[in-house]
Design a protein around this motif. Structure first.
Motif, PDB file in Angstrom:
ATOM      1  N   LEU A 107     131.903  31.171  72.471  1.00 35.17           N
ATOM      2  CA  LEU A 107     131.529  30.573  73.756  1.00 35.17           C
ATOM      3  C   LEU A 107     131.666  29.057  73.721  1.00 35.17           C
ATOM      4  CD1 LEU A 107     128.439  32.700  74.868  1.00 35.17           C
ATOM      5  CD2 LEU A 107     130.884  33.160  75.090  1.00 35.17           C
ATOM      6  N   ALA A 108     131.321  28.449  72.591  1.00 37.86           N
ATOM      7  CA  ALA A 108     131.454  26.996  72.486  1.00 37.86           C
ATOM      8  C   ALA A 108     132.919  26.582  72.620  1.00 37.86           C
ATOM      9  CB  ALA A 108     130.885  26.525  71.148  1.00 37.86           C
ATOM     10  N   ARG A 109     133.805  27.301  71.983  1.00 37.06           N
ATOM     11  CA  ARG A 109     135.232  26.982  72.115  1.00 37.06           C
ATOM     12  C   ARG A 109     135.709  27.178  73.546  1.00 37.06           C
ATOM     13  NH1 ARG A 109     137.242  30.178  66.635  1.00 37.06           N
ATOM     14  NH2 ARG A 109     136.443  28.656  65.116  1.00 37.06           N
ATOM     15  N   GLN A 110     135.177  28.193  74.199  1.00 34.34           N
ATOM     16  CA  GLN A 110     135.580  28.487  75.572  1.00 34.34           C
ATOM     17  C   GLN A 110     135.215  27.349  76.527  1.00 34.34           C
ATOM     18  OE1 GLN A 110     137.432  31.002  76.509  1.00 34.34           O
ATOM     19  NE2 GLN A 110     137.384  30.568  78.693  1.00 34.34           N
ATOM     20  N   VAL A 111     134.113  26.644  76.233  1.00 38.24           N
ATOM     21  CA  VAL A 111     133.691  25.547  77.110  1.00 38.24           C
ATOM     22  C   VAL A 111     134.160  24.192  76.587  1.00 38.24           C
ATOM     23  CG1 VAL A 111     131.698  26.857  77.923  1.00 38.24           C
ATOM     24  CG2 VAL A 111     131.415  25.273  76.001  1.00 38.24           C
ATOM     25  N   GLY A 112     135.075  24.201  75.626  1.00 40.57           N
ATOM     26  CA  GLY A 112     135.703  22.957  75.202  1.00 40.57           C
ATOM     27  C   GLY A 112     135.048  22.245  74.036  1.00 40.57           C
ATOM     28  N   LEU A 113     134.137  22.903  73.336  1.00 40.69           N
ATOM     29  CA  LEU A 113     133.498  22.298  72.164  1.00 40.69           C
ATOM     30  C   LEU A 113     134.240  22.699  70.890  1.00 40.69           C
ATOM     31  CD1 LEU A 113     129.750  22.957  73.076  1.00 40.69           C
ATOM     32  CD2 LEU A 113     131.006  20.798  73.299  1.00 40.69           C
ATOM     33  N   THR A 114     134.183  21.836  69.893  1.00 42.54           N
ATOM     34  CA  THR A 114     134.790  22.120  68.591  1.00 42.54           C
ATOM     35  C   THR A 114     133.737  22.777  67.711  1.00 42.54           C
ATOM     36  OG1 THR A 114     136.262  20.208  68.793  1.00 42.54           O
ATOM     37  CG2 THR A 114     135.960  21.146  66.597  1.00 42.54           C
TER      38      THR A 114
END
Length: 365
Positions: A107-114
């Motif tokens: 989910l973090a990757r999906q919202v643009g977080l590394t």
């Protein structure tokens, strides 16, 4: 004649025992690429609740945490044996540390977080079932944003290795998933399915020591003692200091009647345990449960000497010091626990410290 023959045949069929029920063949574990898949409904929630409402990375991180745990979000609940893929966690709303890490990374990757998974080399987290000890590691999430690194952990109470966590590739995380599922299946007696998951874990990552060790437990349970010995040997080749495999190998060699190898393994195990703060802490817990506070104080002190920054160790020593009547030691150790612990634990330790001070004042009056 034909009628009699038919009657005899029918009689024989009537009394014949039913054929044995064969165990169902093991189903193949889910493919690696499915473990991080995000269902469309969850993607929509992310877009509505996180992406559109937040501009900065820290704000997205905060909103993601709220979405996962708040009552008006996913309201995820913890279950020790709830090892799931992202889609399964979304459907059941239940997670453990492995499921949480899979879900949060996706989910973090999906919202643009590394985001990357982190592996804790050793954690004080294990349990016994049917006389077998299952070794559990611990994983959490590292998020990089705005030039800093943030660790997101489902359970802040887990006592982690002195070396701290290290980032791992997704394949290693997937291997942990298969190993976790295998141990859960083994715990409920589904050995065939457990074996399929262990095999998949080691296919994905042949260097996953936990999987070799736990596969050895499965082999031993099924009576394949030589195969179990080979599994423990492989685990110890990968990590010569792995106490869980040593303990299991020692018990296995005794079961096989191989006293020489059992004695050699016991010596190795004792040499590792004397330098292991987790083992010393476990000895202290056992002594405390038995009311042997002098031994508990000694063991907790040993653990602290090996790992002085573990606030849980200081709190345990404070507890037995108080129970044994040594209020000065209890006071000192509570202060240390409070200074070393995370904010939530600091408040708890402060309350304990204040209770101890009130009790001391009452005793002086």
């Amino acid at each position: 004649m034909s009628v009699l023959a038919s009657f005899l045949l029918a009689s024989a069929l009537a009394v014949a025992p039913p054929p044995p029920t064969l165990p169902a063949p093991a189903l193949p574990p889910p493919a690696q690429e499915t473990l991080l898949e995000i269902p469309p409904e969850l993607r929509h929630l992310l877009q509505q609740r996180v992406v559109r409402r937040s501009q900065s990375e820290p704000e997205r991180l905060q909103r993601l945490v709220h979405l996962m745990f708040d009552s008006d979000g996913l309201a995820l609940q913890y279950g020790a044996s709830d090892t799931h893929s992202v889609a399964e966690s979304f459907a059941t709303r239940r997670i453990n540390c492995l499921s949480f890490t899979l879900m949060f990374v996706a989910l973090a990757r999906q919202v643009g977080l590394t985001a990357r998974a982190q592996e804790v080399g050793q954690a004080l987290a294990w349990y016994e079932h049917d006389g077998l000890g299952y070794s559990y590691g611990h994983v959490n999430v590292q998020v990089r944003m705005d030039g800093r690194v943030v660790t997101v952990d489902l359970d802040s109470s887990v006592l982690v290795d002195r070396r701290g966590p290290r980032t791992i590739p997704d394949t290693r995380l997937f291997a942990h998933y298969y190993n976790n599922r295998a141990t859960e299946l083994m715990a409920v007696g589904d050995n065939a399915q457990a074996r399929a998951y262990f095999v998949q874990a080691l296919r994905v990552d042949p260097k996953l020591v936990d999987a070799w060790n736990n596969l050895g437990l499965l082999e031993a349970r099924e009576g394949a003692l030589n195969a179990a010995a080979a599994d423990y040997t492989q685990a110890l080749m990968l990590d010569p200091q792995y106490a869980s495999a040593m303990s299991n190998a020692f018990n296995l060699y005794r079961r096989m009647g191989d006293d020489a190898r059992a004695s050699q393994m016991l010596v190795r195990l004792q040499q590792v345990r004397v330098r292991d703060p987790f083992h010393q802490y476990t000895l202290g817990m056992e002594a405390e449960r038995n009311g042997d506070y002098a031994s508990a104080i000694r063991d907790y002190n040993s653990a602290i000497g090996l790992y002085p920054d573990a606030h849980q160790f200081h709190f345990a020593l404070a507890r037995v010091a108080f129970l044994s009547g040594n209020s000065a030691l209890a006071d000192r150790e509570l202060r240390l626990a409070r200074s070393l612990g995370p904010p939530g634990d600091q408040q708890r330790y402060q309350a304990k410290l204040e209770s101890l001070q009130r009790l001391r004042q009452a005793n002086r009056q």
